[in-house]
Design a protein around this motif. Structure first.
Motif, PDB file in Angstrom:
ATOM      1  N   MET A   1       0.849  -1.184   0.000  1.00  0.00           N
ATOM      2  CA  MET A   1       0.000   0.000   0.000  1.00  0.00           C
ATOM      3  C   MET A   1       0.879   1.226   0.000  1.00  0.00           C
ATOM      4  N   THR A   2       0.579   2.164  -0.843  1.00  0.00           N
ATOM      5  CA  THR A   2       1.409   3.343  -1.038  1.00  0.00           C
ATOM      6  C   THR A   2       0.681   4.615  -0.628  1.00  0.00           C
ATOM      7  N   THR A  56      -3.475   4.321 -12.045  1.00  0.00           N
ATOM      8  CA  THR A  56      -3.447   4.589 -10.604  1.00  0.00           C
ATOM      9  C   THR A  56      -4.644   5.444 -10.232  1.00  0.00           C
ATOM     10  N   ALA A  71      -8.083   2.873  -0.180  1.00  0.00           N
ATOM     11  CA  ALA A  71      -7.032   2.430  -1.096  1.00  0.00           C
ATOM     12  C   ALA A  71      -6.673   0.968  -0.850  1.00  0.00           C
ATOM     13  N   GLN A  72      -6.643   0.553   0.404  1.00  0.00           N
ATOM     14  CA  GLN A  72      -6.371  -0.855   0.721  1.00  0.00           C
ATOM     15  C   GLN A  72      -7.478  -1.752   0.163  1.00  0.00           C
ATOM     16  N   GLU A  75      -6.896  -1.978  -3.604  1.00  0.00           N
ATOM     17  CA  GLU A  75      -5.722  -2.815  -3.872  1.00  0.00           C
ATOM     18  C   GLU A  75      -6.065  -4.291  -3.724  1.00  0.00           C
ATOM     19  N   HIS A  80      -4.951  -0.591  -8.713  1.00  0.00           N
ATOM     20  CA  HIS A  80      -3.812   0.113  -8.132  1.00  0.00           C
ATOM     21  C   HIS A  80      -4.290   1.466  -7.596  1.00  0.00           C
ATOM     22  N   VAL A  82      -3.569   4.634  -4.488  1.00  0.00           N
ATOM     23  CA  VAL A  82      -2.679   5.248  -3.507  1.00  0.00           C
ATOM     24  C   VAL A  82      -3.469   6.238  -2.668  1.00  0.00           C
TER      25      VAL A  82
END
Length: 102
Positions: A1-2, A56, A71-72, A75, A80, A82
């Motif tokens: 995770m970013t 993204t 976001a998680q 993902e 994708h 962030v």
């Protein structure tokens, strides 16, 4: 995770990257990053089919907690995504442009 910073978000927006705001409608109407699409975290699971197809997806909230969750979730479903560190609060405090209203 970013997590990404405001500069990364700003550069991505110039290239047309989607920004999803997961705050509630009243928060979104008060102040938001220009061009952000509202999908509140409370409705996120039901409405995640509205997420645009993109390399993204940038997810933003007030300060970063809700956007991390969203976001998680994306993902885990192969999208994708962030989270924007500092969220809308940091965006506003940096002096970047904002939108208000409906």
């Amino acid at each position: 995770m970013t997590e990404v910073g405001l500069s990364a978000l700003e550069a991505a927006m110039v290239d047309g990257a989607p920004v999803i705001d997961v705050r509630e409608a009243d928060e979104y109407e008060q102040l938001r990053v220009p061009g952000a699409t509202l999908i509140p975290l409370s409705q996120f699971v039901e409405r995640c089919c509205e997420i645009p197809d993109a390399d993204t997806v940038y997810v933003i909230c007030g300060v970063g907690g809700r956007s991390l969750q969203a976001a998680q979730y994306l993902e885990a479903r192969g999208i994708h995504a962030v989270s924007v560190s500092g969220g809308t609060t940091a965006w506003m405090q940096s002096g970047r442009p904002v939108e208000t209203g409906v």
